[in-house]
Design an enzyme around this catalytic site. Structure first.
Site, short mmCIF file in Angstrom:
data_model
loop_
_atom_site.label_atom_id
_atom_site.label_comp_id
_atom_site.label_asym_id
_atom_site.label_seq_id
_atom_site.Cartn_x
_atom_site.Cartn_y
_atom_site.Cartn_z
N LYS A 261 -11.54 1.15 -2.71
CA LYS A 261 -10.48 1.78 -3.51
C LYS A 261 -10.93 1.88 -4.97
O LYS A 261 -11.75 2.74 -5.26
CB LYS A 261 -9.18 1.02 -3.29
CG LYS A 261 -8.94 0.83 -1.76
CD LYS A 261 -7.57 0.87 -1.33
CE LYS A 261 -7.43 0.52 0.15
NZ LYS A 261 -7.69 1.62 1.06
N HIS B 2 -5.23 -2.97 -3.30
CA HIS B 2 -4.73 -2.04 -4.33
C HIS B 2 -4.47 -2.76 -5.66
O HIS B 2 -3.83 -2.19 -6.54
CB HIS B 2 -3.45 -1.36 -3.84
CG HIS B 2 -3.65 -0.61 -2.57
ND1 HIS B 2 -4.18 0.66 -2.53
CD2 HIS B 2 -3.43 -0.97 -1.28
CE1 HIS B 2 -4.27 1.06 -1.28
NE2 HIS B 2 -3.82 0.09 -0.50
N SER C 32 0.80 -1.23 0.00
CA SER C 32 0.00 0.00 0.00
C SER C 32 0.83 1.27 0.00
O SER C 32 0.33 2.32 -0.38
CB SER C 32 -0.97 0.00 1.17
OG SER C 32 -0.30 -0.25 2.37
#
Ligand SMILES: Cc1ncc(COP(=O)(O)O)c(C=O)c1O
Length: 398
Positions: A246, A215, A187
């Site tokens: 995200k 991610h 991250s």
């Protein structure tokens, strides 16, 4: 008795806040005044957003918003209970089925956040003192907290270092069951896990493998399906965890895997069992986002192209030594080092109209502060070229 009568009892707290301020580690909020997108409104000014995890710009997407509103109108705002009581509606089930299909698995389970997923499932899976968790040293805080909540042993291996991992596995007696857990895309550093190496070790030593694709989903792989697609190794991971907060532009964590795994987690994970489930609007937004990604892989391609272009621009601005040689994800760490300088650079960029975060200890190691640039598919080449120039100037002047 009034709560404020004895001021002495709060002295330790003020002292700690003071210490954080002295070390440039004190954090404050930046309040945005509109939607999260490639441009945001902050203190009445239009800013280029280079810090958001909304990589595909789906927080403010018309189709996603319409679906969320439609479900709020038909199903209401809250879920009224935990998933196992009153908090499961048809949209929760539809989302879980869609997630499972998206990740090529039999089943999926949705949690209220990615944090709740990691911190809940690791102690659920490793619930005995005989169990062992092998965890990458740069894993996300939610994985670390999950390990802390397990009565089993946690063994931390060097970042993405499969030789170190194997050595530690060999040196460890696993009397219960063992789990290897890693971020898929780290991250802060934005690098990608060595998945072939990790699953090979999991197979060889009969350990469970778990990836956190927070991610990776919507970002890597030819069509944004994540790490297994990136490496062309479909179905190789036992436990695929991720978050919808995200690239999907919504909220909520998830785990995809075998039906047996999901049945187990529904029955054993405290953060799932004892928490009111997310509302229908959020579930509908995540579902619509998955449909957009399936239908429009060109969004993922644009994001990946933006990453290549931005790195090229940073190199042209003389920052080749500040960035990784090969950046392949939406997170591009720009090395600064000193915490105070990182804050100065970020403040300078804010004044110039660029929203970019200075990341400091304890999120990264002391003295290794970075600017964490996070790109979106909707950034234009011109915006990124100008941002690279502004970053180089800010570093030179700070
Ligand atoms: C790698 C990783 N895992 C888990 C999380 C937690 O996800 P969420 O924000 O949905 O709680 C985050 C981000 O916050 C993350 O970066």
């Amino acid at each position: 008795m009034q709560a404020s009568q004895n001021a002495d009892k709060w002295q330790w707290l003020e002292a700690e806040l003071q210490r954080l301020r002295q070390h440039n580690l004190y954090r404050t909020l930046k309040v945005l005044e509109g939607a999260q997108s490639s441009h945001v409104l902050w203190q009445g000014r239009d800013m280029l957003m280079l810090a958001s995890n909304a990589y595909l710009d789906l927080c403010n997407n018309d189709e996603v918003k319409r679906m969320a509103v439609q479900y709020i109108l038909s199903h209401g705002t809250g879920s009224g209970g935990s998933r196992l009581t009153t908090g499961t509606s048809d949209i929760h089930v539809q989302l879980e089925e869609t997630l499972a299909g998206f990740k090529g698995r039999e089943a999926a389970i949705v949690f209220n956040t990615g944090f709740a997923a990691n911190s809940g499932i690791i102690p659920a899976l490793c619930s005995s003192a005989d169990d062992v968790i092998f965890s990458d040293e740069l894993n996300h805080a939610s994985i670390i907290d999950g390990c802390r909540q397990s009565p089993g042993r946690t063994i931390v291996y060097r970042h993405n270092d499969m030789a170190d991992l194997e050595q530690k596995i060999k040196a460890t007696e696993v009397r219960g069951h063992g789990l290897i857990v890693s971020d898929a895309v780290f991250s802060m550093d934005g690098d990608i896990v060595d998945l072939p190496g990790l699953v090979q070790l999991a197979e060889k030593y009969n350990l469970l493998s778990m990836l956190d694709e927070a991610h990776a989903t919507g970002v890597i792989g030819r069509t944004g399906h994540g790490t297994e697609e990136h490496y062309n190794l479909p179905g190789c991971v036992d436990i695929l965890m991720g978050t919808m907060s995200k690239a999907l532009g919504a909220e909520g964590g998830y785990v995809c895997g075998s039906q047996k795994l999901i049945d187990f987690l529904r029955n054993k994970t405290r953060s799932y069992i004892f928490s009111t489930s997310l509302g229908p609007g959020t579930m509908a937004a995540a579902l619509a986002a998955l449909q957009v990604i399936e239908r429009e892989p060109q969004r993922v391609h644009r994001l990946q192209e933006n990453v290549r272009w931005f790195c090229q621009c940073l190199r042209q601005e003389g920052l080749a030594d500040n960035i990784p040689e090969q950046a392949a994800t939406a997170i591009i760490p720009i090395h600064i080092g000193d915490e105070a300088q990182a804050v100065r650079v970020s403040d300078h960029l804010l004044a110039e109209g660029y929203f970019i975060s200075a990341i400091r200890y304890p999120t990264v190691k002391r003295g290794q502060a970075i600017l964490r640039a996070a790109l979106m598919s909707s950034h234009t080449r011109q915006e990124l070229a100008q941002a690279a120039g502004a970053i180089a100037r800010a570093i030179a002047q700070s």
